[in-house]
Design a protein around this motif. Structure first.
Motif, short mmCIF file in Angstrom:
data_model
loop_
_atom_site.label_atom_id
_atom_site.label_comp_id
_atom_site.label_asym_id
_atom_site.label_seq_id
_atom_site.Cartn_x
_atom_site.Cartn_y
_atom_site.Cartn_z
N ALA A 157 -26.46 -22.18 -11.26
CA ALA A 157 -27.49 -21.46 -10.62
C ALA A 157 -27.09 -20.15 -10.59
O ALA A 157 -26.07 -19.64 -10.47
N VAL A 158 -28.21 -19.29 -10.17
CA VAL A 158 -27.85 -17.89 -10.23
C VAL A 158 -28.53 -17.45 -8.78
O VAL A 158 -29.26 -17.66 -8.32
N TYR A 159 -27.60 -16.41 -8.36
CA TYR A 159 -27.84 -16.08 -6.85
C TYR A 159 -27.89 -14.59 -6.82
O TYR A 159 -27.04 -13.91 -7.70
N LEU A 160 -28.52 -13.95 -5.96
CA LEU A 160 -28.43 -12.51 -5.55
C LEU A 160 -27.07 -12.29 -4.51
O LEU A 160 -26.98 -13.12 -3.74
N SER A 161 -26.44 -11.38 -4.96
CA SER A 161 -25.39 -11.10 -4.28
C SER A 161 -25.85 -9.91 -2.93
O SER A 161 -26.67 -9.59 -3.01
N GLU A 162 -24.77 -9.66 -2.46
CA GLU A 162 -25.15 -8.83 -1.14
C GLU A 162 -25.51 -7.52 -1.86
O GLU A 162 -26.51 -6.68 -1.26
N ALA A 163 -24.83 -7.01 -2.65
CA ALA A 163 -25.05 -5.70 -3.39
C ALA A 163 -26.61 -5.85 -4.08
O ALA A 163 -27.31 -5.05 -4.06
N THR A 202 -28.76 -7.57 -2.93
CA THR A 202 -29.85 -7.58 -1.79
C THR A 202 -30.15 -6.24 -1.25
O THR A 202 -31.08 -5.84 -1.18
N THR A 203 -29.16 -5.33 -1.30
CA THR A 203 -29.21 -3.69 -0.83
C THR A 203 -30.03 -3.16 -1.95
O THR A 203 -30.89 -2.43 -1.73
N LEU A 204 -29.75 -3.49 -3.26
CA LEU A 204 -30.45 -2.82 -4.35
C LEU A 204 -31.86 -3.23 -4.42
O LEU A 204 -32.82 -2.40 -4.51
N LEU A 205 -32.21 -4.44 -4.18
CA LEU A 205 -33.49 -5.01 -4.09
C LEU A 205 -34.23 -4.58 -3.03
O LEU A 205 -35.76 -4.05 -3.14
N ALA A 206 -33.78 -4.07 -1.82
CA ALA A 206 -34.62 -3.36 -0.79
C ALA A 206 -34.99 -1.97 -1.28
O ALA A 206 -36.27 -1.41 -0.77
N ARG A 207 -34.05 -1.23 -1.94
CA ARG A 207 -34.44 0.26 -2.53
C ARG A 207 -35.61 -0.25 -3.50
O ARG A 207 -36.46 0.61 -3.62
N LEU A 208 -35.46 -1.20 -4.24
CA LEU A 208 -36.26 -1.40 -5.35
C LEU A 208 -37.78 -1.77 -4.89
O LEU A 208 -38.86 -1.19 -5.39
N ASP A 209 -37.66 -2.45 -3.79
CA ASP A 209 -39.02 -2.72 -3.21
C ASP A 209 -39.75 -1.71 -2.56
O ASP A 209 -40.94 -1.66 -2.85
N ASP A 263 -22.51 -8.20 -14.59
CA ASP A 263 -21.74 -7.44 -14.88
C ASP A 263 -21.68 -6.41 -13.92
O ASP A 263 -20.69 -5.44 -13.42
N GLY A 264 -23.02 -6.09 -13.30
CA GLY A 264 -23.18 -4.87 -12.34
C GLY A 264 -23.05 -5.38 -10.71
O GLY A 264 -23.07 -4.75 -9.84
N ALA A 265 -22.61 -6.85 -10.63
CA ALA A 265 -22.22 -7.56 -9.50
C ALA A 265 -23.56 -7.54 -8.48
O ALA A 265 -23.32 -7.67 -7.30
N VAL A 266 -24.69 -7.46 -9.20
CA VAL A 266 -25.86 -7.61 -8.39
C VAL A 266 -26.33 -9.19 -8.33
O VAL A 266 -27.04 -9.36 -7.41
N VAL A 267 -26.00 -9.78 -9.23
CA VAL A 267 -26.27 -11.46 -9.16
C VAL A 267 -24.94 -11.99 -9.41
O VAL A 267 -23.86 -11.43 -10.03
N TYR A 268 -24.78 -13.48 -9.00
CA TYR A 268 -23.67 -14.27 -9.49
C TYR A 268 -24.05 -15.50 -10.07
O TYR A 268 -25.08 -15.87 -9.64
#
Length: 142
Positions: free
Chosen positions: A93-99, A101-108, A76-81
């Motif tokens: 299968a579930v994949y990480l979206s571009e958004a 990937t950007t979010l995960l960099a901040r979370l890391d 729903d948040g367009a973070v994965v699809y």
């Protein structure tokens, strides 16, 4: 049974330690509106390969129904699809979206800062030794 009696049991002490550590990690991730469980999902997807819900449930340490709800929120948040696996059309299968990937960099950054804070309080050598011992325990009891 009181806490002292419970602390005589390894499972209880491990759960208590996990809660104490994750309380701080949760606070670090909260600024981005992400739970510890969702962070685990994103981490599992960071390899760029699609993962089945079963694989994600195992990697994120979550029961399947809880994982489904968490993935739905991330979709729903367009973070994965989700996408059908081209080699097995029955598999989704579930994949990480571009958004994502950007979010995960901040979370890391937040997760790494939390990890360093725990290490500074507990001691880097002790934390590394504990992680090795816990990894050995996991392999032993599997």
């Amino acid at each position: 049974m009181d806490a002292i009696g419970l602390r005589a049991h390894l499972g209880y002490v491990l759960s208590e330690a996990e809660r104490a550590v994750n309380r701080g990690l949760s606070a670090a991730l909260q600024a981005e509106g992400v739970t510890v469980e969702q962070w685990r999902i994103l981490q599992a997807l960071s390899d760029g390969r699609g993962h089945s819900m079963g694989d994600l449930a195992e990697a994120a340490l979550m029961p399947h129904p809880t994982l489904t709800k968490a993935v739905d929120r991330l979709v729903d948040g367009a973070v994965v699809y989700r996408r059908q696996d081209p080699s097995d059309r029955r598999r989704v299968a579930v994949y990480l979206s571009e958004a994502g990937t950007t979010l995960l960099a901040r979370l890391d950054h937040a997760a790494t800062a939390h990890h360093r804070a725990v290490e500074s309080r507990f001691g880097t050598a002790r934390a590394e030794a504990l992680m090795r011992e816990l990894t050995d325990l996991i392999e032993t009891v599997r």
